[in-house]
Enzyme design. Structure first.
Site, PDB file in Angstrom:
ATOM      1  CG  ASP A 112       0.539   5.372   4.352  1.00 30.11           C
ATOM      2  OD1 ASP A 112       0.338   5.735   3.178  1.00 30.11           O
ATOM      3  OD2 ASP A 112      -0.184   4.538   4.927  1.00 30.11           O
TER       4      ASP A 112
ATOM      5  CB  CYS B 239       8.663 -15.840  -7.497  1.00 29.53           C
ATOM      6  SG  CYS B 239       7.509 -16.125  -6.135  1.00 29.53           S
TER       7      CYS B 239
ATOM      8  CB  CYS C 290       2.466 -11.773  -4.500  1.00 29.39           C
ATOM      9  SG  CYS C 290       3.286 -11.138  -5.983  1.00 29.39           S
TER      10      CYS C 290
ATOM     11  CB  CYS D 100      -6.594  -4.287  -3.094  1.00 32.10           C
ATOM     12  SG  CYS D 100      -5.472  -4.612  -1.718  1.00 32.10           S
TER      13      CYS D 100
END
Length: 358
Positions: free
Chosen positions: A142, A199, A202, A222
């Site tokens: 990252d 699904c 989220c 976000c």
């Protein structure tokens, strides 16, 4: 060790000895991701994260980022503390519902994962070098223009969930990813089939509706972006939706069915520090700059600095009006910061006080 297949097996075993739950190997062809990435940038979904666009398509071309790269060894490391394993989802849901609690993402409560993964990937590279001699490599976690999820998905570590994070059938998504770019032509592993099905948990649970479509995230909405990446004022229309999430947000993972399989970390590095799993907004808002520097030493939290820390806490304290309106301790804490030298902090403090006076 000259047989590359044998070497690949050994690398995976050495990685597990270093605390990684799994390692896989991918080639460097991510051309199938380039158009989608460019479309995401064109929509402005990266917000102020200019670094997402600054390297052009190098992010999708590992061999351009590190010349000579022909394979990427991908690794995942769980971060759920062992002490939090039993009933962790129910406990986190309870804290989110407590307006006086400061909710910090699970991954950020211990040591900075960048330091942990980078050091262990370097150790892995050293182990390989001891076995075969010098070779070309570079370690990432990252920390550079790398399509981590795309590489992990291609290597078979899991599949991209509808929240855009990597999912694994045996481990959910509560893990970090790291990569070792190498010039070793190791045999590659095969991708796994996706298992999200119909699904939409989220998407449905996201407080700010940042997941605008399956597999598509508008980072500007976000909470992780708003509380960590955004440097300025949090948009007023989003503040009330943030609730008491003051550093990151775990909701899309918290309610994902696959995280019933979340694995715990065996590393003390990810154990909770300074009671950040049970801290109040008032207590954390009271940290001086020295307190902040001392208590976030070696933590990923330090990157936002004290000013944005107070900004985030002020938003949380304002939202506490839903369950703790007019609370004397909250009002006193906010009033104590009304003359803070930062205009950014003062703005959010005044907004918070207005929430308690409505």
């Amino acid at each position: 060790m000259t047989d590359l297949a044998t070497l690949a097996d050994a690398i995976k075993a050495w990685g597990r000895e270093l605390g990684f739950a799994d390692l896989r190997i991918a080639d460097v062809d991510l051309s199938h991701r380039e158009a989608g990435f460019q479309a995401w940038l064109d929509k402005g979904y990266h917000g102020e994260m200019d670094y997402m666009a600054s390297h052009g398509m190098k992010r999708a071309r590992p061999a351009e980022l590190v010349p000579g790269t022909v394979r990427v060894i991908t690794a995942r490391m769980p971060y759920l503390p062992e002490a939090a394993a039993a009933g962790w989802r129910q406990r986190e849901e309870g804290r989110s519902a407590d307006g006086s609690a400061a909710v910090i993402s699970l991954y950020a409560r211990g040591r900075d994962y960048h330091k942990v993964l980078r050091a262990r990937l370097q150790q892995l590279a050293g182990r390989i070098e001891n076995e075969i001699g010098p070779f070309g490599y570079r370690v990432f976690t990252d920390s550079a223009p790398v399509m981590e999820v795309a590489l992990a998905e291609k290597s078979g570590l899991g599949w991209r969930g509808k929240h855009t994070l990597l999912l694994n059938r045996e481990a959910g998504s509560m893990f970090f990813l790291g990569e070792l770019f190498t010039d070793l032509a190791l045999p590659v592993d095969q991708p796994v089939a996706p298992h999200c099905g119909q699904c939409s948990a989220c998407i449905d649970v996201c407080p700010t509706r940042a997941i605008v479509a399956p597999y598509e995230l508008d980072a500007r909405r976000c909470i992780s972006y708003l509380t960590i990446e955004l440097k300025g004022s949090i948009p007023v229309e989003l503040r009330s939706l943030i609730g008491n999430r003051v550093y990151g947000c775990d909701d899309c993972q918290l309610y994902c069915p696959w995280n019933k399989f979340a694995q715990t970390s065996g590393l003390p590095d990810f154990d909770v520090r300074h009671g950040l799993d049970n801290a109040s907004l008032v207590a954390l808002f009271g940290w001086s700059e020295d307190d902040f520097s001392r208590n976030t030493e070696g933590s990923a939290i330090r990157r936002i600095g004290h000013e944005r820390w107070l900004r985030n806490m002020a938003v949380g304290l304002g939202n506490a009006a839903v369950t703790h309106k007019g609370d004397a301790r909250i009002l006193a804490a906010l009033c104590a910061r009304l003359d803070h030298p930062s205009a950014l902090v003062r703005e959010h403090v005044m907004w918070a006080l207005e929430r308690h006076s409505l």
